[in-house]
Scaffold this motif. Sequence first.
Motif, PDB file in Angstrom:
ATOM      1  N   THR A 187      72.734  43.833   4.447  1.00 45.87           N
ATOM      2  CA  THR A 187      72.777  45.315   4.044  1.00 45.87           C
ATOM      3  C   THR A 187      73.212  45.894   5.413  1.00 45.87           C
ATOM      4  OG1 THR A 187      70.420  45.759   4.595  1.00 45.87           O
ATOM      5  CG2 THR A 187      71.155  45.385   2.205  1.00 45.87           C
ATOM      6  N   PHE A 188      72.766  45.438   6.305  1.00 45.03           N
ATOM      7  CA  PHE A 188      73.258  45.949   8.018  1.00 45.03           C
ATOM      8  C   PHE A 188      74.926  45.646   8.059  1.00 45.03           C
ATOM      9  CE2 PHE A 188      69.437  44.894  11.045  1.00 45.03           C
ATOM     10  CZ  PHE A 188      68.717  46.029  10.309  1.00 45.03           C
ATOM     11  N   LEU A 189      75.386  44.743   7.641  1.00 48.87           N
ATOM     12  CA  LEU A 189      76.863  44.527   7.651  1.00 48.87           C
ATOM     13  C   LEU A 189      77.501  45.406   6.750  1.00 48.87           C
ATOM     14  CD1 LEU A 189      77.262  40.720   7.385  1.00 48.87           C
ATOM     15  CD2 LEU A 189      78.068  41.847   9.425  1.00 48.87           C
ATOM     16  N   LEU A 190      76.977  45.630   5.436  1.00 49.97           N
ATOM     17  CA  LEU A 190      77.614  46.529   4.599  1.00 49.97           C
ATOM     18  C   LEU A 190      77.793  47.942   5.109  1.00 49.97           C
ATOM     19  CD1 LEU A 190      76.092  45.539   1.126  1.00 49.97           C
ATOM     20  CD2 LEU A 190      78.489  45.164   2.002  1.00 49.97           C
ATOM     21  N   GLN A 191      76.601  48.523   5.593  1.00 39.25           N
ATOM     22  CA  GLN A 191      76.487  49.707   6.225  1.00 39.25           C
ATOM     23  C   GLN A 191      77.658  49.921   7.340  1.00 39.25           C
ATOM     24  OE1 GLN A 191      72.395  50.503   7.445  1.00 39.25           O
ATOM     25  NE2 GLN A 191      71.841  49.600   5.641  1.00 39.25           N
ATOM     26  N   ASN A 192      77.545  49.174   8.217  1.00 37.14           N
ATOM     27  CA  ASN A 192      78.425  49.248   9.379  1.00 37.14           C
ATOM     28  C   ASN A 192      79.705  49.044   9.121  1.00 37.14           C
ATOM     29  OD1 ASN A 192      76.668  49.833  12.301  1.00 37.14           O
ATOM     30  ND2 ASN A 192      75.555  48.485  10.780  1.00 37.14           N
ATOM     31  N   ARG A 193      80.230  48.302   8.071  1.00 39.03           N
ATOM     32  CA  ARG A 193      81.491  48.120   7.904  1.00 39.03           C
ATOM     33  C   ARG A 193      82.205  49.224   6.855  1.00 39.03           C
ATOM     34  NH1 ARG A 193      81.399  41.839   6.244  1.00 39.03           N
ATOM     35  NH2 ARG A 193      81.523  40.876   8.496  1.00 39.03           N
ATOM     36  N   ALA A 194      81.127  50.145   6.550  1.00 40.50           N
ATOM     37  CA  ALA A 194      81.560  51.243   5.606  1.00 40.50           C
ATOM     38  C   ALA A 194      82.039  52.458   6.272  1.00 40.50           C
ATOM     39  CB  ALA A 194      80.521  51.554   4.812  1.00 40.50           C
ATOM     40  N   VAL A 195      82.059  52.493   7.562  1.00 42.22           N
ATOM     41  CA  VAL A 195      82.210  53.663   8.421  1.00 42.22           C
ATOM     42  C   VAL A 195      82.928  53.364   9.773  1.00 42.22           C
ATOM     43  CG1 VAL A 195      80.074  54.935   7.802  1.00 42.22           C
ATOM     44  CG2 VAL A 195      80.035  53.755   9.584  1.00 42.22           C
ATOM     45  N   ASP A 196      83.969  54.376  10.059  1.00 44.24           N
ATOM     46  CA  ASP A 196      84.430  54.164  11.321  1.00 44.24           C
ATOM     47  C   ASP A 196      83.539  54.249  12.504  1.00 44.24           C
ATOM     48  OD1 ASP A 196      87.055  53.855  10.299  1.00 44.24           O
ATOM     49  OD2 ASP A 196      87.210  56.009   9.739  1.00 44.24           O
ATOM     50  N   GLN A 197      84.280  53.943  13.801  1.00 48.34           N
ATOM     51  CA  GLN A 197      83.386  53.831  14.968  1.00 48.34           C
ATOM     52  C   GLN A 197      82.615  55.139  15.220  1.00 48.34           C
ATOM     53  OE1 GLN A 197      84.853  53.856  18.836  1.00 48.34           O
ATOM     54  NE2 GLN A 197      83.238  52.402  19.602  1.00 48.34           N
TER      55      GLN A 197
END
Length: 419
Positions: A337-347
Amino acid sequence: MRTAPAIRDFHIVKREEDIGYYAGYVGSAYMLGRALTSVLWGVVADRYGRKPVIIIGTATVVIFNTLFGLSVNFWMAIATRFLLGALNGLLGPIKAYATEIFRNEYQALGLSTVSTAWGIGLIIGPALGGFLAQPAEKYPNIFSKDSLFGRFPYFLPCLCISLFALGVMIACFWLPETLHKHIQDGDSYDKMESGKDKIVEAGEKTPKKSLLRNWPLMSSIIVYCIFSLHDMAYSEIFSLWAVSPRKFGGLSYSTEDVGNVLSISGAGLLVFQTFLYPYLERLLGPIMVTRICGIMSIPLLSSYPFIAMLSGISLKILLNCASVAKNTLSICIITGTFLLQNRAVDQEQRGAANGIAMTAMSLFKAAGPAGGGAIFSWAQKRRDAVFLPGNQMVFFILNIVEFVGVLMTFKPFLVQRED
């Protein structure tokens, strides 16, 4: 450090069965404090950088964890845990930092390192508490009952954790900042070494999209919250179950025995997450790994009431195996879920996005200890029930929450960002 023994020493409960209620309130106070400020800390991290928020968070641990160990009553313990949660906003920025400092193909390793460190902290912390709590009773030749550690039996483990956090805080001053250093080319390390890296300031980017309308982000946060609720309730219940008397369906373990179990779990977790999880994530993807681990957790948890019927070496072997497996499965789910969250937005929105995730998760986790403690206390009063007596009901309810989380990993609820 688990709160159940400390609650017993505050002498505020009249019955053994009621310890779970009060222990749950202390655990929930921390999560409530974190829920109120996580978005604020995420915004600060997006504006001023990840590094300052990480340093402030570790400094907060040094101060308020020490004060928690010096608590003289139940309400002081509640207050120090609440302030620790409110002023410690480092987990969200650390997740953003781990995503940004690694290239795309190594992000799974970076975030698995964060979730492993977090999971091991949740395991080693209580283990350390089990070994070092009440030192005047366990090690009378070293600590007298009239000393500071005798008058405050839980100060020693808190002091050790605070000293460790102090060392981490000092080391953080040498961390490189990752905000506003987004490298467009994938081969970022070669460019950084050659001095030809392309710096893109966040203010020069296109207008920011609404995070609340970003369904790949919000769906992954909701799934994360469900599994976090389960994990927090499980963590609370495991401690209460292990130290509760045999007549109540527990194991009659001492805090030191619980510490031994959790230490072994921490070692197994470290090995799996470091060497196996990144490979599984590349092979199956974060959603499939999360789904499989959630399904495997259900029969595992169902076995716990029957493990309590064992004794001797068979109990130790099976309990340690079950604990290692359960904690490993839980951290695999959280990492996905960490990976999904951080890949869902720009920096430029990653700090705020993680802040929203931490706020939502903290609200769910605030319910976890209180709800878990209440369910455990209620279940101990229905040991003679026909349907799922005693602790069987506790682990059945945990499995319901886990099952709901697994269902939410399927489409159309959970979706990934289209690059």
